[in-house]
Design a protein around this motif. Sequence first.
Motif, PDB file in Angstrom:
ATOM      1  N   MET A   1      19.828  25.250  17.504  1.00  0.00           N
ATOM      2  CA  MET A   1      21.190  25.368  18.016  1.00  0.00           C
ATOM      3  C   MET A   1      21.626  24.159  18.842  1.00  0.00           C
ATOM      4  SD  MET A   1      22.239  28.109  16.664  1.00  0.00           S
ATOM      5  CE  MET A   1      23.744  28.511  17.550  1.00  0.00           C
ATOM      6  N   VAL A   2      20.696  23.241  19.137  1.00  0.00           N
ATOM      7  CA  VAL A   2      21.098  21.999  19.819  1.00  0.00           C
ATOM      8  C   VAL A   2      22.164  21.278  18.997  1.00  0.00           C
ATOM      9  CG1 VAL A   2      20.324  19.702  20.540  1.00  0.00           C
ATOM     10  CG2 VAL A   2      18.931  21.716  21.068  1.00  0.00           C
ATOM     11  N   GLY A   3      22.000  21.282  17.697  1.00  0.00           N
ATOM     12  CA  GLY A   3      22.979  20.642  16.821  1.00  0.00           C
ATOM     13  C   GLY A   3      24.354  21.268  16.938  1.00  0.00           C
TER      14      GLY A   3
ATOM     15  N   CYS B   1      31.421  16.956  19.648  1.00  0.00           N
ATOM     16  CA  CYS B   1      32.213  16.090  18.767  1.00  0.00           C
ATOM     17  C   CYS B   1      33.619  16.649  18.555  1.00  0.00           C
ATOM     18  CB  CYS B   1      31.509  15.924  17.423  1.00  0.00           C
ATOM     19  SG  CYS B   1      30.026  14.898  17.498  1.00  0.00           S
ATOM     20  N   PHE B   2      33.738  17.964  18.397  1.00  0.00           N
ATOM     21  CA  PHE B   2      35.057  18.547  18.188  1.00  0.00           C
ATOM     22  C   PHE B   2      35.922  18.447  19.449  1.00  0.00           C
ATOM     23  CE2 PHE B   2      33.594  20.727  14.259  1.00  0.00           C
ATOM     24  CZ  PHE B   2      34.680  20.416  13.460  1.00  0.00           C
TER      25      PHE B   2
ATOM     26  N   ARG C   1      12.003  15.012  10.300  1.00  0.00           N
ATOM     27  CA  ARG C   1      13.285  15.712  10.318  1.00  0.00           C
ATOM     28  C   ARG C   1      13.639  16.269  11.692  1.00  0.00           C
ATOM     29  NH1 ARG C   1      17.156  15.459   6.137  1.00  0.00           N
ATOM     30  NH2 ARG C   1      16.088  15.236   4.147  1.00  0.00           N
ATOM     31  N   VAL C   2      13.104  15.702  12.759  1.00  0.00           N
ATOM     32  CA  VAL C   2      13.407  16.201  14.106  1.00  0.00           C
ATOM     33  C   VAL C   2      14.900  16.097  14.392  1.00  0.00           C
ATOM     34  CG1 VAL C   2      13.069  15.787  16.565  1.00  0.00           C
ATOM     35  CG2 VAL C   2      11.112  15.777  15.030  1.00  0.00           C
ATOM     36  N   TRP C   3      15.491  14.926  14.167  1.00  0.00           N
ATOM     37  CA  TRP C   3      16.929  14.758  14.373  1.00  0.00           C
ATOM     38  C   TRP C   3      17.716  15.622  13.400  1.00  0.00           C
ATOM     39  CZ3 TRP C   3      21.218  13.400  16.776  1.00  0.00           C
ATOM     40  CH2 TRP C   3      22.360  13.076  16.040  1.00  0.00           C
ATOM     41  N   CYS C   4      17.343  15.586  12.129  1.00  0.00           N
ATOM     42  CA  CYS C   4      18.087  16.308  11.094  1.00  0.00           C
ATOM     43  C   CYS C   4      18.093  17.814  11.344  1.00  0.00           C
ATOM     44  CB  CYS C   4      17.473  16.040   9.722  1.00  0.00           C
ATOM     45  SG  CYS C   4      17.295  14.296   9.308  1.00  0.00           S
TER      46      CYS C   4
ATOM     47  N   CYS D   1      21.362  16.907  14.575  1.00  0.00           N
ATOM     48  CA  CYS D   1      22.435  16.224  13.839  1.00  0.00           C
ATOM     49  C   CYS D   1      23.700  17.085  13.793  1.00  0.00           C
ATOM     50  CB  CYS D   1      21.989  15.910  12.414  1.00  0.00           C
ATOM     51  SG  CYS D   1      23.307  15.193  11.404  1.00  0.00           S
ATOM     52  N   PRO D   2      24.838  16.588  14.321  1.00  0.00           N
ATOM     53  CA  PRO D   2      26.054  17.410  14.326  1.00  0.00           C
ATOM     54  C   PRO D   2      26.634  17.630  12.931  1.00  0.00           C
ATOM     55  CG  PRO D   2      26.507  15.211  15.179  1.00  0.00           C
ATOM     56  CD  PRO D   2      25.023  15.308  15.024  1.00  0.00           C
ATOM     57  N   LEU D   3      26.438  16.661  12.014  1.00  0.00           N
ATOM     58  CA  LEU D   3      26.914  16.878  10.648  1.00  0.00           C
ATOM     59  C   LEU D   3      26.083  17.965   9.979  1.00  0.00           C
ATOM     60  CD1 LEU D   3      28.673  16.237   8.232  1.00  0.00           C
ATOM     61  CD2 LEU D   3      27.140  14.334   7.675  1.00  0.00           C
ATOM     62  N   ALA D   4      24.765  17.945  10.186  1.00  0.00           N
ATOM     63  CA  ALA D   4      23.923  19.017   9.654  1.00  0.00           C
ATOM     64  C   ALA D   4      24.335  20.361  10.238  1.00  0.00           C
ATOM     65  CB  ALA D   4      22.454  18.727   9.958  1.00  0.00           C
ATOM     66  N   ALA D   5      24.673  20.366  11.532  1.00  0.00           N
ATOM     67  CA  ALA D   5      25.112  21.611  12.168  1.00  0.00           C
ATOM     68  C   ALA D   5      26.381  22.143  11.511  1.00  0.00           C
ATOM     69  CB  ALA D   5      25.344  21.365  13.663  1.00  0.00           C
ATOM     70  N   LEU D   6      27.296  21.234  11.163  1.00  0.00           N
ATOM     71  CA  LEU D   6      28.507  21.664  10.460  1.00  0.00           C
ATOM     72  C   LEU D   6      28.170  22.180   9.066  1.00  0.00           C
ATOM     73  CD1 LEU D   6      31.597  21.837  10.447  1.00  0.00           C
ATOM     74  CD2 LEU D   6      31.652  19.450   9.653  1.00  0.00           C
TER      75      LEU D   6
END
Length: 787
Positions: free
Chosen positions: A606-608, A615-616, A681-684, A688-693
């Motif tokens: 949920m960090v993402g 970002c939003f 894949r730690v960031w991913c 990653c906010p795009l991955a979160a979206l």
Amino acid sequence: MNPIASYYHWLHGRWPAGLVEKMPEVGDDGATRLEGVRIVGDLTGIPLLKFSADTGAKAVQAFMREPGFSGGGEDSDLYDVAIIGAGVSGMSAALEAKKAGLRYIVFEAAERFNTIVNFPKAKPIYTYPTEMIPAGDIQFGADVKEALIEELETQTAGIDTTPARIDRVERAGGELKIVHAGDGDSVTRAKRVVIAIGRSGNYRRLGVPGEDLDKVYHRLYDPAEYTGKHVLVVGGGDSALEAAIALAQSGAKVTLSYRKKEFNRPKPDNIEKLEALERDPDMVVDVAAPTSDRVGVASGSFMGARPKGGTIDRLMASKLQAIREDDIEIVDADGVSRTVANDVVFAMIGREAPLDFFRRSKIPITGEWRASTWAGFLAFFAFCVFVYHWKSGGSLTQLFAQNGWFPNNVPGLLKSWFAAAAQDKSTLVGTLAITLKKPGFYYTLAYTTSIVLFGIDRIRRRRTPYITAQTLSLMSFQALPLFLLPYIILPWMGHNGVFDSGFMKTAADNLFPVVGYDHGREYWRAFGLVLAWPLFVWNFFTHQPMTWWLVIGGIQTFVAIPLLVYFFGKGAYCGWVCSCGALAETLGDRHRQKMPHGPFWNKVNMVGQVLLAWCFVMLGARILAWTMPGSALGRGAESLFQNLLSQGSLFGLGIFNYQYLVDLWIAGVVGVAFYFWYSGRVWCRFACPLAALMHIYARFSQFRIFPEKKKCISCNVCTSVCHQGIDIMSFANKGLPMEDPECVRCSACVQSCPTGVLSFGRQTPSGLIKLDTLQASAVRAREAKAS
């Protein structure tokens, strides 16, 4: 349930979160960090007889190929090969050693083929893959326990075993010492050692007083022995449920204790049987063909009338506290301690590799950090801190520039070597003379080179059409639009007048604004052609709106990617296009099994979502500042935006802003520094906010990983290689399509499955299943070729 908890449950919390069993670190052909020692059989991660026999024979063959290894010699007390364990893999190794004329010895603590001997009577034998012919002389034709044992004994008739329990293996000079347990200083010397001890008999401990009493068991052979007795079954897998059902059907009064609130591991059939018995204790729901090899098949074989009075009392979210001669103490879900009458305990909480043996032998265990691990991690972390600050354009970058240090001295070198060409910006050398002074060029060059070289390695190792196509796609996106285009091609075109007039000038003015330094335009914005918002935020968050980039980015993020995700899953972008995914799937391919699993880490996902919300908020503030520049609201929005993006500070330090905290530290330093310790894949996965979206988009996707349930052997290989932390096996062994939104279509689970259980595909709204035509399973590819 509060809104945040509801959202988490909808997005991530509903999915299984199984853990991955710790195992010794094993390389190719079973090689370990202890020179001269190879591990074979179950402990390589695949509990299949053919694979066990294959690994045993291949280990000895690998020894024979090693430079400097030769059999025989004058020292009769020095064995060429010592084999610890007389199961299928150990005996296969022994046969290979005998055939090669080596001096060998086989140690066994119990009896030959002990695991198979302890199978239930007449248990069907699964000799999969059917087309596989194992290396060595052990082959399989029997399909039931008794016939298999006879077959194995016949094939290994000339192999003697030595009764012994081994404490550890040590290297002493040019040889290995096998230290015997409980036998003083008894040592056997060998040039090479094969460890074939498997996982059988090494049951996980309950960790409570009294678990060593004679009434505690890990296998159920005949449930009829416990008619009328008070039985505790501990566990939440198929072994526990099948044992509880069989015991209740045999007239036992069963208490089933499981530490979690609900079952995730058992097959649906077993849960249905358990619930049926809870509703009606007299219902007949025999375990006639148990999934677990630790539960006998005698629950329905009664002479005369079936015993009555069997019950099941299910205690979820409970914890066993103590085992005594006549009762047990247990804490229930409400925290209340209960004393329950008890005659026997079945601890069905699984088995594990004999990790202490490997620790004593100084063979590393996956996931366990030693002093050298910490030293390597901290050194690489420090290196990443330097690299990302060096290329960031901040104070460290300026320090290097002011002192003329690398790479600021490279253009001067080019001008001295290629004087005329370097002075002319329209030549390739002249273009490079400007590009080569930018730290980002060298970082991206190293990044791209890693993807290409390790991508080739990945293709050679994994060898499926899917892996080949996917890796070539990732390599191409990184090498062309993300490296050559912004750093070389576009600047060279600009210096040759391509953007001086006509449509090309209009396009360049709207995509690559003119600046008074470097190449004269911001060609780095070309990253936005591939890296969508909010992974790459800088084409959206500009001082004045850049309409072309807003349109391109809007189509990418809110039209093209949602469509890709709907039909093909989040991995259509993460696993085939994205540069972060490219490095993770290539450089990170050999480290994917290091990703932590479990409920806690699923919450960290949920960090993402937090960064996506950040970002939003910035996007909303940016739009307000653009549209209402003279108003108090517009000025406030501008201030908020600037602080969130790049000016925010904490304790006077300019670190609490997106540019520094997220873009540099989390995406850069943490994302790359953790590669060799926590997978690529730690960031991913986590941030990653795009991955979160895309996780949100993926909740509506048709993409699934479909299992062929009858093939699943619950080996957990699929879960262990998932560097997104998905519990694939919980779906596979229930026959359920996997729809966890974390999946990036890397295909590791599909490709690594030893029985070809899994397939990529889509499930349409009407329920129609369409499997992918691009083959990702090596097993299925071999089966198709064989047929």
